[in-house]
Design a protein around this motif. Sequence first.
Motif, mmCIF file in Angstrom:
data_model
loop_
_atom_site.group_PDB
_atom_site.id
_atom_site.type_symbol
_atom_site.label_atom_id
_atom_site.label_comp_id
_atom_site.label_asym_id
_atom_site.label_seq_id
_atom_site.Cartn_x
_atom_site.Cartn_y
_atom_site.Cartn_z
ATOM 1 N N GLY A 46 43.051 61.741 47.258
ATOM 2 C CA GLY A 46 43.126 60.985 48.507
ATOM 3 C C GLY A 46 42.155 59.843 48.628
ATOM 4 O O GLY A 46 42.034 59.217 49.689
ATOM 5 N N VAL A 47 41.440 59.527 47.534
ATOM 6 C CA VAL A 47 40.461 58.441 47.555
ATOM 7 C C VAL A 47 41.173 57.097 47.366
ATOM 8 O O VAL A 47 42.017 56.956 46.484
ATOM 9 N N LYS A 48 40.825 56.110 48.183
ATOM 10 C CA LYS A 48 41.390 54.770 48.066
ATOM 11 C C LYS A 48 40.639 54.001 46.973
ATOM 12 O O LYS A 48 39.412 54.065 46.898
ATOM 13 N N GLY A 98 44.633 52.885 57.293
ATOM 14 C CA GLY A 98 46.086 53.007 57.210
ATOM 15 C C GLY A 98 46.848 51.730 56.946
ATOM 16 O O GLY A 98 48.073 51.735 56.924
ATOM 17 N N GLU A 99 46.135 50.634 56.727
ATOM 18 C CA GLU A 99 46.813 49.361 56.475
ATOM 19 C C GLU A 99 47.336 49.303 55.038
ATOM 20 O O GLU A 99 46.641 49.680 54.099
ATOM 21 N N ASP A 100 48.565 48.848 54.868
ATOM 22 C CA ASP A 100 49.163 48.695 53.544
ATOM 23 C C ASP A 100 48.811 47.316 52.995
ATOM 24 O O ASP A 100 49.311 46.301 53.478
ATOM 25 N N LEU A 101 47.964 47.266 51.983
ATOM 26 C CA LEU A 101 47.517 45.996 51.413
ATOM 27 C C LEU A 101 48.426 45.524 50.277
ATOM 28 O O LEU A 101 48.263 44.419 49.766
ATOM 29 N N GLY A 102 49.336 46.372 49.859
ATOM 30 C CA GLY A 102 50.340 45.977 48.880
ATOM 31 C C GLY A 102 49.829 45.708 47.478
ATOM 32 O O GLY A 102 50.531 45.091 46.676
ATOM 33 N N ALA A 149 38.585 45.410 52.421
ATOM 34 C CA ALA A 149 39.878 45.944 51.998
ATOM 35 C C ALA A 149 39.857 47.471 51.993
ATOM 36 O O ALA A 149 40.836 48.119 52.387
ATOM 37 N N ALA A 150 38.754 48.051 51.534
ATOM 38 C CA ALA A 150 38.641 49.515 51.495
ATOM 39 C C ALA A 150 38.735 50.104 52.899
ATOM 40 O O ALA A 150 39.440 51.100 53.124
ATOM 41 N N ALA A 177 45.994 49.866 42.539
ATOM 42 C CA ALA A 177 44.934 49.947 43.547
ATOM 43 C C ALA A 177 45.415 49.328 44.853
ATOM 44 O O ALA A 177 46.467 48.680 44.903
ATOM 45 N N GLU A 178 44.640 49.548 45.894
ATOM 46 C CA GLU A 178 44.980 48.974 47.202
ATOM 47 C C GLU A 178 44.929 47.454 47.146
ATOM 48 O O GLU A 178 45.771 46.759 47.720
#
Length: 306
Positions: free
Chosen positions: A117-119, A289-293, A282-283, A131-132
């Motif tokens: 669950g780590v971003k 909960g933002e989708d950075l694509g 960004a992290a 990656a995010e």
Amino acid sequence: MKKALSILLSLAMILCLMAGCSSGEKTTAADSNETYKIALITMDSIDQHWITLKEGAEKAAAELGVELTFMAPNTKDDALQIEQVNNAVSAGNQAIIVAANGPDAISSALKEAEAAGVKIVYVDSPANVPAEATFSTDNTAAGATAGKTMLDELTAKGITSGKIGIVNVNAATASTVARETGFRSAFEGTDFELLETQYGEGDAAKSQAIAENYITQGVVGIFGCNEGSTNGAGNAVKAAGADVVCVGFDKSDAILGLIDDGYILATMAQNPDVMGYEGVKAAVAALNGEDLGGAVTDTGVSVLTK
């Protein structure tokens, strides 16, 4: 009874507002009771490039109210970096911002972190794991700029052929490999001979020894692919008193001094502070909960000369 019920409902609404009831929308760490834990892992903790990146990350962390831990190994070492990733997960960090020493070496560790669950956010150099977001220099383009800078200087000096040496970090680090690719592309179709690349692991002393060997081979130019490589190459030119065009990468006090003294023609200065600052932002966005694509952002480069 109706009046009493109405009063009770009103009191309940007031208590809910005082307690900060929400509609389910996520907030930033700065305006919530939660403090996100984020780990920053760079290739090493020595190069000024990484220290500047860390400062940019710390600035964003202070603004956003998150806990940032710098966990970089002392030297560029895949095993040490893998250990740092595992330690970051064990310590409960919810996001890892990482500059991968090699694109494959830490992939398994990052996949395990992601599964937990780590971003994941990349700065400077990505690994081969989605990656995010990524914040880095367009290294191929910047390498081509370095090559053109050297070629223009050689041409101005009336030199149209000769040997050119390249001092790189290793054959695995994606960012520096891309710089070398771009640099070599600038000499396609010319009469210059680009020698086989030598690797100094980003260590200034090792890189200097490599550059000194190039100088004994009669090179007309030397390209350093990162801070340590550039520092070593410039010091080799200085020690030999050689008339060699030296172009490098990254900015440090030592490199700027070698430029001022005329031993290095130019260096491609990145913006590591921007990488660190935007990486933390960004992290936090991803944790909210933002989708950075998986967006890749070029943080730019400047050509610094005397």
